[in-house]
Design a protein around this motif. Structure first.
Motif, PDB file in Angstrom:
ATOM      1  N   PRO A   1     -27.642  16.678 -29.758  1.00 47.98           N
ATOM      2  CA  PRO A   1     -26.741  16.700 -29.125  1.00 47.98           C
ATOM      3  C   PRO A   1     -25.525  16.335 -29.226  1.00 47.98           C
ATOM      4  CG  PRO A   1     -28.753  15.739 -28.244  1.00 47.98           C
ATOM      5  CD  PRO A   1     -28.987  15.378 -29.579  1.00 47.98           C
ATOM      6  N   ALA A   2     -25.298  15.659 -29.624  1.00 50.36           N
ATOM      7  CA  ALA A   2     -24.138  15.303 -30.362  1.00 50.36           C
ATOM      8  C   ALA A   2     -23.225  16.527 -30.884  1.00 50.36           C
ATOM      9  CB  ALA A   2     -23.613  13.814 -31.721  1.00 50.36           C
ATOM     10  N   ILE A   3     -23.973  17.382 -31.900  1.00 51.00           N
ATOM     11  CA  ILE A   3     -22.927  18.326 -32.728  1.00 51.00           C
ATOM     12  C   ILE A   3     -22.945  19.601 -31.615  1.00 51.00           C
ATOM     13  CG2 ILE A   3     -25.218  19.011 -33.964  1.00 51.00           C
ATOM     14  CD1 ILE A   3     -22.919  20.379 -36.235  1.00 51.00           C
TER      15      ILE A   3
ATOM     16  N   ALA B   1     -15.538  19.717 -37.888  1.00 52.66           N
ATOM     17  CA  ALA B   1     -15.638  18.435 -37.081  1.00 52.66           C
ATOM     18  C   ALA B   1     -17.061  18.134 -36.080  1.00 52.66           C
ATOM     19  CB  ALA B   1     -15.485  18.984 -35.189  1.00 52.66           C
ATOM     20  N   GLY B   2     -18.577  18.785 -36.973  1.00 46.94           N
ATOM     21  CA  GLY B   2     -19.914  19.011 -36.627  1.00 46.94           C
ATOM     22  C   GLY B   2     -19.846  18.476 -38.392  1.00 46.94           C
TER      23      GLY B   2
ATOM     24  N   ILE C   1     -12.080  13.338 -33.590  1.00 45.90           N
ATOM     25  CA  ILE C   1     -12.694  12.444 -34.524  1.00 45.90           C
ATOM     26  C   ILE C   1     -12.213  12.176 -35.577  1.00 45.90           C
ATOM     27  CG2 ILE C   1     -15.346  13.606 -35.893  1.00 45.90           C
ATOM     28  CD1 ILE C   1     -15.234  15.465 -33.422  1.00 45.90           C
ATOM     29  N   VAL C   2     -11.269  12.420 -36.195  1.00 44.53           N
ATOM     30  CA  VAL C   2     -10.679  12.125 -37.389  1.00 44.53           C
ATOM     31  C   VAL C   2     -10.082  11.048 -36.703  1.00 44.53           C
ATOM     32  CG1 VAL C   2      -9.148  12.295 -38.615  1.00 44.53           C
ATOM     33  CG2 VAL C   2     -10.521  14.098 -38.668  1.00 44.53           C
TER      34      VAL C   2
ATOM     35  N   ALA D   1     -23.757  22.014 -41.144  1.00 41.60           N
ATOM     36  CA  ALA D   1     -23.134  20.387 -40.962  1.00 41.60           C
ATOM     37  C   ALA D   1     -24.300  19.845 -41.319  1.00 41.60           C
ATOM     38  CB  ALA D   1     -22.796  20.639 -39.635  1.00 41.60           C
ATOM     39  N   ASN D   2     -25.439  20.221 -40.131  1.00 38.35           N
ATOM     40  CA  ASN D   2     -26.444  19.291 -40.746  1.00 38.35           C
ATOM     41  C   ASN D   2     -27.186  18.816 -42.418  1.00 38.35           C
ATOM     42  OD1 ASN D   2     -27.780  16.946 -38.441  1.00 38.35           O
ATOM     43  ND2 ASN D   2     -27.530  18.950 -37.511  1.00 38.35           N
TER      44      ASN D   2
END
Length: 329
Positions: free
Chosen positions: A215-217, A70-71, A303-304, A230-231
């Motif tokens: 903040p989003a993740i 997700a992240g 998200i998908v 993830a980043n």
């Protein structure tokens, strides 16, 4: 999730090694990469991310694996939005195509450094102040509204960059000759190159996007290691993605609306979590508010779905607008 220190160090060392090789390779071979070249490298990065995600799933459980995917998808979608601004900056400064790889690479390195700092600051804030989730939710809501207002055509960020870039040009001795170097010497005098000016603009852009992406993740996972990896995986293939889908970006006409919905969705998730963990005395007397929270599996599915509908709607519109544009021209 207890991650040993050596795992953190190994992860950062591998990322540093990949970036070092990238810097060395691009500096030695400034060129416009072929579609095959960028496709192969991007495929390796994406495959590595998928393998890492399933490895995390197997070692740490399905919830952690789902949080990573997700992240990663969220950071990747925000990175694609970042590419729009990169394209504007490259066009604005007339960066020769063979030097664009170098500029992008510097921009990615700056992004990784800034986001790593933001990740650890965010983790420390979350661990000590539960009310920070209210702030994160507000930041994402503001970012979502900004996305809707921009509608893909606002380059005010580029205008702000230009003011600082103009200050750099006036303050520091500079040359107009392009090269892969940030500084050159002429007549025993050190000068900044156009590459340095572009890197300053990219760095300012990275700073703005880091404020939204972290903040989003953190709305999807509270594990700093997952946030970091993830980043890293989202940013590692950004240079290749730039050359692969530079033309396709113009077809994603609804990308900003899709990202606005995505950021708004995560803002809602953060706000519900903030209420659930509430300690602010002026909200429910400082007691936790019994509200439902959005499970991570639902978040991943959302998200998908959001990204899928955004891409499909964008391609449908450009396909239907194509013949009309051709007739009008």
């Amino acid at each position: 999730m207890d991650i040993p220190t050596w795992v953190w160090l190994l992860t950062l060392a591998v990322a540093a090694a990949v970036l070092t090789f990238d810097v060395w390779w691009v500096a030695r071979n400034p060129h416009v990469p072929s579609t095959r070249e960028v496709s192969v490298v991007l495929g390796i990065y994406v495959s590595a991310a998928v393998v890492f995600g399933f490895g995390l799933w197997a070692l740490q459980g399905g919830e952690r694996g789902t949080e990573f995917f997700a992240g990663w998808l969220t950071e990747y979608s925000l990175s694609i939005d970042n590419l729009f601004v990169f394209l504007l900056i490259m066009a604005k400064f007339n960066v020769p195509q063979k030097y664009q790889q170098t500029a992008l690479l510097w921009g990615i390195i700056i992004a990784i450094v800034l986001r790593t700092i933001f990740i650890f600051v965010g983790a420390a804030a979350i661990n000590n102040f539960s009310w920070v989730f209210y702030i994160f939710a507000a930041i994402l809501l503001w970012a979502a509204i900004t996305q809707v207002r921009e509608q893909g055509g606002d380059d005010t960020a580029g205008d702000e960059d230009n003011r600082i870039v103009q200050w750099v040009q006036k303050t520091f001795p500079s040359t107009t000759e392009w090269s892969t170097k940030l500084f050159v010497k002429e007549n025993a005098k050190r000068l900044v190159t156009p590459m340095f000016i572009v890197v300053v603009a990219l760095g300012l852009t990275d700073l703005l996007f880091a404020v939204d992406s972290i903040p989003a993740i953190y709305g999807l996972t509270r594990e700093p290691y997952i946030v970091l990896t993830a980043n890293l995986f989202a940013l590692m293939g950004l240079r290749q993605l730039y050359f692969l889908i530079g033309g396709l970006l113009k077809k994603l006409v609804y990308l900003h609306l899709g990202l606005a919905v995505l950021l708004g969705f995560i803002a809602l998730k953060l706000f519900l979590h903030a209420l659930h963990e509430n300690e602010l005395p002026f909200i429910n007397g400082g007691e936790h508010v019994p509200v439902p929270e959005i499970p991570i599996a639902v978040s991943l599915g959302g998200i998908v779905l959001i990204l899928g509908v955004t891409a499909a709607a964008s391609l449908w519109k450009t396909r239907n607008d194509g013949p009309q544009d051709a007739e009008s021209s």
